[in-house]
Enzyme design. Structure first.
Site, PDB file in Angstrom:
ATOM      1  N   ASP A   1      -7.325   5.322   6.007  1.00 52.86           N
ATOM      2  CA  ASP A   1      -7.794   5.826   4.719  1.00 52.86           C
ATOM      3  C   ASP A   1      -9.188   5.346   4.361  1.00 52.86           C
ATOM      4  O   ASP A   1      -9.840   5.939   3.512  1.00 52.86           O
ATOM      5  CB  ASP A   1      -6.784   5.476   3.633  1.00 52.86           C
ATOM      6  CG  ASP A   1      -5.503   6.286   3.807  1.00 52.86           C
ATOM      7  OD1 ASP A   1      -5.596   7.497   4.088  1.00 52.86           O
ATOM      8  OD2 ASP A   1      -4.405   5.712   3.704  1.00 52.86           O
TER       9      ASP A   1
ATOM     10  N   TYR B   1      -1.104  10.449  -1.983  1.00 53.80           N
ATOM     11  CA  TYR B   1      -0.795   9.035  -2.120  1.00 53.80           C
ATOM     12  C   TYR B   1      -1.876   8.257  -2.853  1.00 53.80           C
ATOM     13  O   TYR B   1      -3.044   8.618  -2.807  1.00 53.80           O
ATOM     14  CB  TYR B   1      -0.588   8.419  -0.725  1.00 53.80           C
ATOM     15  CG  TYR B   1       0.479   7.364  -0.717  1.00 53.80           C
ATOM     16  CD1 TYR B   1       1.799   7.693  -1.000  1.00 53.80           C
ATOM     17  CD2 TYR B   1       0.172   6.042  -0.461  1.00 53.80           C
ATOM     18  CE1 TYR B   1       2.789   6.715  -1.014  1.00 53.80           C
ATOM     19  CE2 TYR B   1       1.155   5.056  -0.473  1.00 53.80           C
ATOM     20  CZ  TYR B   1       2.453   5.410  -0.746  1.00 53.80           C
ATOM     21  OH  TYR B   1       3.428   4.446  -0.760  1.00 53.80           O
TER      22      TYR B   1
END
Lengths: 691, 691
Positions: free
Chosen positions: B322, B406
């Protein structure tokens, strides 16, 4: 209800009734009371009552368990040798329903008046005073006696009741009764025989370090000459206190979100439970339900042991069982508004007894409050920019105990996602002994000149009596484990196995973080309709170090409960104490959780108890001196397929309008900190947190 | 200072200068900008500057490191095939000082405009539209394309830049753009070739469970017929939001205790540090000092990987990095007053660029606030009853990122006992795929009918560049280990060994809680005068499970940093990224911390870097749906013989006078909660917390 709830603690009146019944049962006998507290109802009786209560079917005519008091006391008859007895008294029928003359192998837990007696005996002892005189204290210093439990009896010892004292000196020239004496440890330990009420010996403590003799009188003449003061009370701090910390207030304009009714019934955010106080465990929680479904029958701190690792005898006897050795009742802090928590606080009182057996209130032994713990959940839809965020509010039941030099802060925290956290904070003053100038020791750290803080461990045990949608529960050990690559089942090697092992026989098990090991307490008879799995709660045991003392050592034998992180046992009436019923001067753990597990009971969909053991290996830092910052350790009890979704989803995602903006200007000037604008002025609406 | 501080982020103006310089260097070329951000000064230059600053000797004439911008961009010339380039521009001299044409083996990180392009290409693709048509969505449902990084390239793949999309349907009948589409997953993944700008294939996802085929088109006709809505925006919650949560405000009448000056210099309770924002790491902290002594040179979140464990291809390609795959810059939440923290808040803005290279402010990407975290230390003198208690105030630097479904909340917390805590909170919506009605799968949990939440891990890496009273530091591994009983050295068996192992060569090591293993970062040239031990800070690595994917799997090869909990390496310029400089579509971790450790550098009293890897193995619970409550994980950086005592000893033990008492009456009635009295009315003085 006209009657006290079966889970209400004994009132002063009930306590005094128990006293009368005990005294009446023992004519011509002097009775020294130790503790009197609620004998909790037999589980079968209480469950019947609670089922009616939960169903809203309770009436004045509903069967109630008897109101029972458990009384611990010494009976001194003609023989002058105190006999230790325990009686259970029905305070409504005013009759003794159980009585036991406790074996002389077992030693009752300590009381504050025993500590006071020990200090008196020391001060009156010519032997002790002579030894003190030899030590030639610096001018203006006075003696402080710190009573300690005697620790494990060496086989050599007779089975007597002993007390040992750590001895310090305090600089009376400060003219402050709270001047810190711990920086001035003296190298002697007086031993008192409780029955004879005399100092029978004074043990000499070695003051050397690495390579020096492990025992004997080794210290130099001026044993305190190299010690330095280390104060902690604000008025004695050389530099005073810092002045740049600005007020932070927790304000609840509409009051708290919890309610407390029926003496000890706490309701908050779909949670419902009762809290009691007893002199052995402190705050205990009962009948914990969420949204009308039962989760735990009982939750408490069962025991803890604090073994010290200094290899020099008699320090192997420095091993406190802070719950079982006694004192929690009297050592529980009377909490104060604005000091022990913030916001709107409800306090609960306890009832304790003195030697005369009369009950009296000890105020504010438990506090209840809410706190904010940051964000609980958030999601932003990146397409629309819409953020929905909800904060994590927690309800905290707190109690704090002081055991001589040391403090423990215990918090039971309830959150809106239906989780429970049990937290222990270790603080207070680390235990030190005298060490010669310039020396180091591999069993501790010199935290102040002449003061060696000994390495030690704190091993806690939390007792969890589950009732996951009923009392028939099962523990599943779950692990996540790597797999081989396999063209059929794991072609790309990214798959891992989640392996469940059902625990069918009572046992002690360990944490295994490398396997992501967790333990699920499930009700196999209730299947989650969405996931198709049994409903349950899970515990990830904190993978803390276990007891380091050698298995053959007395320290290890006395604390068999510390052999494993998790114990699963079958419920047995009155089986509450992980380290056994009597820990004081024990030589081995008896009737503790180790023995309970050894019964090899069937625990598959039975009424089970889960015990979680965790701890701290505390090799003191300089930063722990003179009062240590909290070491925080937590264990969590978390829903796992118990609900149909996130239980906190319906918590409002409201914007807090009392928050302020600051430009963060310099702190120079009296109030130059910030220009603030409130939420509204920031052009926000008060409804939701959405871009 | 007239000039920006070397650690101030690039201004919009500086960003635009960098743009001009890059464009001028590439005539006749179309340039698509990806990121432009501060190229931090070379460490040697910056240390010179900081030493002057710390000594208060900084003048306008003091040597300053050059102001540098690092620019990532695609250059498209006649060939029409974008070339990925990185340039470093001196924005004061307005000249390009470094330039690199990046190997086509490496793929630049993602940008939001690429995501937007992917969604457009999908919607315009006849292939994709035809496939959607086959799926026969229920009436009123529309398609949602969720772009994802492609994951690791299979050897078979050409080295192209791909995008993959997870496809969902949303019920447009709700007429709410934030209706949750995740409960309606579709079993296809379209793949786009970035250069060709076309959908080159549509992969079919198996929808079976245990025992079913791992691949192919297996779903029934009405693939969404058994799926259920699961909303989270308040206005769509069937039951609405709960109404019994009462306001809890954090009020700081005199403003915060921190100051922010010189753009990004934060001072609070003896702490002093700077914060910057960059598009790869988010908030990064620099030059962290306590009471004038340096502790850390730099602290940041270096990388994270989220591998999914569904064994069915192509789910092995569900593995996000990420930070390295990009997007942090654009995915960082713009925080809102009253939503993301309470109290008095300072926000920091960032500067990001669009494809045109022009810089623009992204507001409130970092927030700064204080919070109360219970008691910090307490001791009661049982002889006098005098209690002294001090609360634990924390300063929190927070940023939050959203990556498609998320969320991660990152907090850097500073406390008054000179400790630093790095906290990650995982929240947001778990990633789901379609599963046939009534089936279960051993690689996930059915959290909603038809929606299987796949098991996965989150592995984080925190990069710690220490400066413990200077830049020459050493890591000591310390363990507490049991010993045999020995009549000379351990006669009673209670002694345990505290064993230090000095780390002299760069290496990866693991947590070992069973040994109470901790790592001390020490300055061997500075000895604590009291304990006689080197001054240092310690880290107890969270003993979380490491990467489960098989070592030969592409998931494991791409994340070699996840092989160990702790890495100790020698400082190397620009070596910031644990998973390597380029993670997108990587086939193996290159120039990451694994390679850094493999240099076998001397790390004994050298300029070292410590990397801490921890994570969560996330086997989803029903309670994680539809938005999961935070999973909290923390690592601590704590002083160990760095100071001369408890650094928080001088924190005032003042009584908080705004706390209120409540009798805890029933919540019935509009405001029946409490009768409150303030601290004064409780008969307490405002000075100290003392009985």
């Amino acid at each position: 209800m006209a009657f006290p709830h079966p889970l209400s603690g004994l009132s002063v009146e009930e306590t005094n009734i128990a006293r009368e019944v005990v005294l009446a049962s023992l004519p011509n006998t002097v009775v020294d009371f130790r503790t009197t507290s609620l004998q909790e109802p037999a589980k079968a009786d209480l469950i019947k009552f609670l089922d009616l209560e939960h169903a809203g079917k309770l009436t004045a005519d509903s069967p109630r368990p008897p109101r029972l008091a458990r009384v611990h006391y010494d009976a001194v008859d003609g023989s002058k040798v105190p006999k230790y007895m325990e009686s259970v008294v029905d305070v409504e029928k005013k009759e003794r329903v159980e009585h036991e003359l406790v074996s002389t192998e077992s030693h009752p837990s300590l009381t504050v008046h025993e500590f006071e007696t020990f200090v008196e005996i020391c001060n009156a002892s010519p032997l002790f005073q002579a030894r003190i005189k030899d030590l030639k204290l610096p001018e203006g210093f006075e003696i402080v006696v710190e009573p300690w439990p005697y620790g494990g009896l060496d086989k050599a010892d007779e089975n007597r009741r002993y007390f040992q004292g750590l001895i310090f000196a305090v600089d009376a020239k400060t003219k402050n009764p709270d001047s810190n004496f711990y920086p001035f440890p003296l190298p002697i330990i007086p031993i008192m025989d409780w029955v004879k009420r005399t100092i029978i010996s004074i043990e000499e403590l070695a003051t050397g370090g690495n390579g020096d003799p492990l025992s004997g009188k080794t210290h130099a003449a001026g044993v305190l000459d190299h010690c330095h003061a280390a104060e902690y009370v604000p008025e004695l701090l050389p530099g005073g206190t810092r002045t740049d910390l600005r007020e932070l207030n927790v304000v609840q304009p509409n009051g708290p979100s919890f309610s407390v009714t029926d003496d000890n019934l706490i309701e908050w955010q779909k949670w419902r439970f009762r809290v009691t106080f007893n002199p052995r465990e402190g705050a205990v929680l009962h009948d914990i339900c969420y949204d009308g479904r039962s989760i735990l029958y009982r939750l408490g701190i069962s025991e803890m042991t604090v073994p010290y690792a200094d290899p020099r005898p008699p320090f192997h006897r420095k091993q406190a069982f802070d719950f079982g050795d006694g004192g929690i009742g009297n050592c529980t802090n009377n909490l104060e508004l604005g000091c022990d928590c913030l916001g709107v606080i409800k306090y609960f009182d306890g009832v304790i007894v003195g030697p005369d057996g009369y009950g009296h209130k000890t105020p504010n032994v438990i506090c209840l409050h809410e706190q904010d713990n940051g964000l609980n959940w958030k999601h932003t839809n990146w397409r629309t920019g819409r953020a929905v965020a909800s904060r994590r509010r927690e309800l905290v039941v707190q109690f704090i105990i002081t055991l001589a030099n040391y403090e423990y802060i215990f918090n039971y925290k309830f959150d809106q996602a239906a989780g429970i956290t049990v937290e222990a904070r270790a603080t207070g003053i680390v235990s030190v002994v005298n060490i010669d100038e310039g020396k180091k020791a591999s069993w501790g750290n010199v935290v102040s000149p002449g003061a060696l803080a000994q390495n030690h461990q704190h091993i806690f045990c939390v007792r969890i009596d589950p009732a996951i949608d009923g009392h028939a529960n099962t523990v599943i050990q779950q692990e996540s484990l790597p797999l081989l690559m396999d063209s059929r089942t794991n072609p790309k090697g990214n798959f891992y196995e989640v392996r469940d092992t059902t625990i069918t026989t009572s046992v002690g098990l360990d944490a295994a973080p490398q396997n992501n090991r967790c333990f699920k307490i499930q009700n196999l008879d209730k299947i989650n309709p969405i996931s198709g799995k049994p409903i349950g709660y899970k515990i990830v045991p904190p993978p803390t170090q276990k007891l380091l003392a050698h298995p053959n050592s007395i320290q290890a034998k006395r604390a068999l409960f510390a052999q494993h992180h998790m114990w699963i046992t079958k419920y047995k009436e009155n089986e509450l104490y992980a380290g056994g019923r009597y820990t004081l001067q024990s030589t081995i753990e008896k009737d503790g959780v180790h023995d309970a597990a050894a019964r090899n009971d069937d625990v598959l969909q039975e009424d089970i108890v889960v015990w979680n053991v965790f701890g701290l290996t505390h090799n003191p830092r300089i930063e722990d001196w003179p009062v240590m910052p909290v070491e925080i350790i937590q264990m969590n009890i978390t829903p796992a397929d118990f609900f149909a979704g996130n239980p906190a989803l319906d918590v409002p995602s409201s914007r807090n309008l009392s928050s302020k903006l600051t430009t963060g200007r310099s702190l120079n000037g009296t109030n130059g900190a910030t220009t603030t604008t409130n939420g509204d002025a920031n052009g926000t609406n008060g409804d939701n947190c959405c871009s």
